[in-house]
Design an enzyme around this catalytic site. Structure first.
Site, PDB file in Angstrom:
ATOM      1  CB  CYS A 118      -0.897  -0.011   1.230  1.00  0.00           C
ATOM      2  SG  CYS A 118      -2.039   1.394   1.275  1.00  0.00           S
ATOM      3  CB  CYS A 133      -5.939  -0.394   4.100  1.00  0.00           C
ATOM      4  SG  CYS A 133      -5.517   0.327   2.505  1.00  0.00           S
ATOM      5  CG  HIS A 158      -1.847  -1.500   5.567  1.00  0.00           C
ATOM      6  ND1 HIS A 158      -2.323  -0.553   6.452  1.00  0.00           N
ATOM      7  CD2 HIS A 158      -2.058  -1.002   4.332  1.00  0.00           C
ATOM      8  CE1 HIS A 158      -2.792   0.487   5.779  1.00  0.00           C
ATOM      9  NE2 HIS A 158      -2.643   0.252   4.482  1.00  0.00           N
ATOM     10  CG  ASP A 210      -0.645   3.632   5.322  1.00  0.00           C
ATOM     11  OD1 ASP A 210       0.277   4.013   6.076  1.00  0.00           O
ATOM     12  OD2 ASP A 210      -1.844   3.634   5.668  1.00  0.00           O
TER      13      ASP A 210
END
Lengths: 441, 441
Positions: A101, A180, A169, A103
């Site tokens: 991701c 997420c 995640h 992130d």
């Protein structure tokens, strides 16, 4: 921020510039740009620009240090890289292509959570780990073409596969809020969407090319509080189960009191048993290695952070990375990194990043710092100029998409390009921060 | 336009709808959408929407007829296509990749001016014929990969080359005004920029891949008034001269009184002599063929248009084509076609097109009709849905970029996708024209 707060408090003193530069030099290690300091007395210190300038300066120094000092010991051709490349081939894979991701809590996933040499892994982060199928097919074609043409990393007739990995995640401490964002903190949805995208990619390769063309797939999850992996071990027949996985923490507990040799055997047996159907021995070997690597990271988080998890469960990124490259980014929560060619295609990824920074920075009056990066092949004439034009085009698209933020000085961008044919730092080639020169008409 | 003018004049008559439909059916061959006609009495007939709707309807019918009837006799697998593919291979080329200018006066260049079966040519028009180097390298990789993997169109070890052609244009009647807009009607600049782009592409391939990887290049020009070709015959050593070319008109005059066999011999000798240095025999053979094909087109223009040139020296396009595909477009001045993945990358190409239509349509109060097209591989699951999302994304980007035109009803878009794995027409999947259903809250 503490340093800039200190400098802000000095701004109306008579020897402001001297004092500010002394503080900056002592605490940040570099002087601040004079034009900003010199204008402070007229109204007030332009803190938004100064903040963004400092983020960009720190980024540039960090990037330079990374390429100069190779702190991870994993530059292309390094012993760690060559050893892992050989191991990967021995497992039956000629490319490890991972989409985590975007992130920031996964920014360290390759180098730390998985403890892999970054040069051995192709990393393409996307919001929700939802990579682009057509782009990835193009990457697959390039990889296979190189095997046919150059026999690198191994000849095309060798029976190895391209391995595409999705890393989603979740948060064990606050599953409903710190998972997420792209999947509404629903880890079952994150896993299901990741698997769907993996299957789409595999079908695209299988149906577009003849002669048994295919790819292998692996679905991984990571707990952003502890860095413990979740592995959905696939079967040799290509099946992956969403409702069944290995939890690295549990596997660690089951093996930690064994001798080295016994632990490896037990580890491989556990992986074998967890597979969706009879697994591929090479895949078992690779997953066992990833799990063992991950044990070190679980230990690390335990040792350096209280209660076995990170203090910052949520977002704490310092800047948004946009474009292609960023091989030097390997620190947790440093960068929200969205891999993209154009803002038009990557808009939803970028929107997630800007939303995160509205919370982190804009809510406190600070700007969103965006570093645009396009790597290029320095051996190709004109490639650097084209990479610069691409970066400028992306800057214009970002300014257009987030017009209000940009016009208020709440979004700044630094444009960088890097010659990926050499082990050199990124080069800054433009910025939203410019200092007009004096005089003229 | 004459039909719609006639219908406009009827709009306040009591039996307007019946009369309008009768006119439309008789002259256009299809009925008009009732919701537009039914609303006419309230204020006035919404001619902008009706005009765009008719353009789109005509386009859809033309596209369907093209795939159903194959008027050019050049569908994939047709005898003409197979014969030319074999001829091309015999000249030493395994792919003919042509970038004409996006200008509508070149829309017929492949099928008419060059008289080539459209299925044998990869066409990627760009404003000023300035194709994207990196995208073209990707196309080259895909082509070579297919030769390695499938032995198509011939095995990779066969000594043939990928031929990239740039086709720039100029106007013999009004050279300073009716040349290429992207190059300020300067044909020397159009040729020089085209050659530069060709050389950039060749260098990119040579420097990115090992084992003597390269491509062959060919720079062509066309007189948009007479369709006569200009050929910059390259030497075997790769040189192309900007200051020296063959004029098809002159070559035609020099050979027209000879017997067939003598004419071919003379033609090849002329090409040979015109080369920048000793030429490749295969290239001479191909160019001789292109010139001979072009003679037919010169005759055609002479026969059907007065004074040996087209009556419309300038732009007269009917719509803008945007995206990837449009294999059915082969009529002069029908379409300004800009090949692109995203508006962000293709913005300058699209701007040129919109500028042309400001002159052609907006100046008369009529909208700019844009047909968005993304071809996809129907054998790949999910590819159709992804093509639709791409088309929608491009529509949104167009509406954003030309906000003012769009908000005034002066820009309309039709979204289409097509399964390129089958010989089927394009499918309309969306439009800026929508008719609200009655009722509801």
């Amino acid at each position: 921020m503490p340093v800039l707060q200190k400098i802000s408090a000095l701004q109306h003193e008579s020897d402001f510039i001297i004092k500010a530069q002394a503080v900056a030099q002592a605490e940040l290690g570099y002087p601040l740009p004079l034009p900003i300091l010199e204008r402070a007395w007229v109204t007030q210190l332009d803190m938004r620009t100064l903040f963004a300038w400092c983020v960009f300066e720190t980024y540039e120094q960090t990037s330079a240090a990374f390429y100069e000092q190779d702190p991870l010991g994993a530059r292309p051709g390094s012993p760690a890289t060559e050893a892992f490349d050989a191991f990967l081939l021995s497992c039956g894979f000629h490319l490890l292509d991972v989409t985590p991701c975007a992130d920031g809590r996964l920014a360290h996933a390759i180098a730390f959570a998985l403890r892999l040499p970054y040069s051995s892994v192709r990393r393409r982060p996307h919001a929700g780990a939802l990579f682009d199928v057509e782009n990835t097919v193009n990457r697959w074609v390039k990889t296979e073409h190189r095997r046919y043409r150059e026999g690198l990393p191994n000849p095309a007739h060798a029976d190895t596969r391209y391995l595409k990995v999705v890393l989603y995640h979740f948060s064990s401490r606050d599953p409903a809020h710190e998972g997420c964002a792209a999947h509404g903190s629903d880890d079952a949805a994150a896993a299901a969407c990741g698997l769907q995208r993996l299957n789409d990619f595999q079908e695209a390769v299988e149906n577009s090319f003849c002669c048994g063309a295919s790819v292998d797939l692996l679905l991984l999850g990571i707990d952003t509080d502890t860095d413990a992996l979740r592995v959905h071990v696939p079967g040799l027949d290509g099946t992956t189960r969403l409702d069944r996985w290995l939890d690295a923490e549990a596997v660690y507990q089951a093996t930690r009191d064994l001798s080295v040799q016994e632990a490896w055997q037990r580890l491989e047996a556990i992986v074998q048993d967890a597979a969706a159907s009879t697994p591929d021995p090479g895949m078992v070997k690779l997953i066992a290695r990833l799990l063992a690597n991950n044990f070190s990271q679980i230990d690390y988080v335990r040792q350096y952070h209280q209660d076995c998890h990170y203090a910052d469960a949520g977002h704490a990124e310092r800047f948004i990375g946009v474009g292609i490259g960023f091989k030097e980014i390997h620190l947790r929560n440093l960068t929200y990194f969205a891999y993209m060619d154009t803002v038009e295609e990557g808009a939803s990824d970028l929107d997630v990043g800007v939303k995160i920074f509205r919370g982190l920075n804009v809510s406190r009056g600070l700007p969103v710092p965006v570093v645009v990066r396009f790597d290029y092949h320095g051996t190709v004439p004109g490639a650097r100029e084209r990479a610069i034009r691409r970066a400028q085009r992306v800057q214009a698209a970002i300014e257009e998409r987030y017009r209000e933020l940009h016009s208020q000085g709440l979004l700044h961008a630094l444009l960088t390009v890097r010659d990926q044919d050499r082990h050199v730092p990124a080069e800054a080639v433009g910025s939203t921060i410019s200092f007009a020169t004096e005089g003229g008409h």
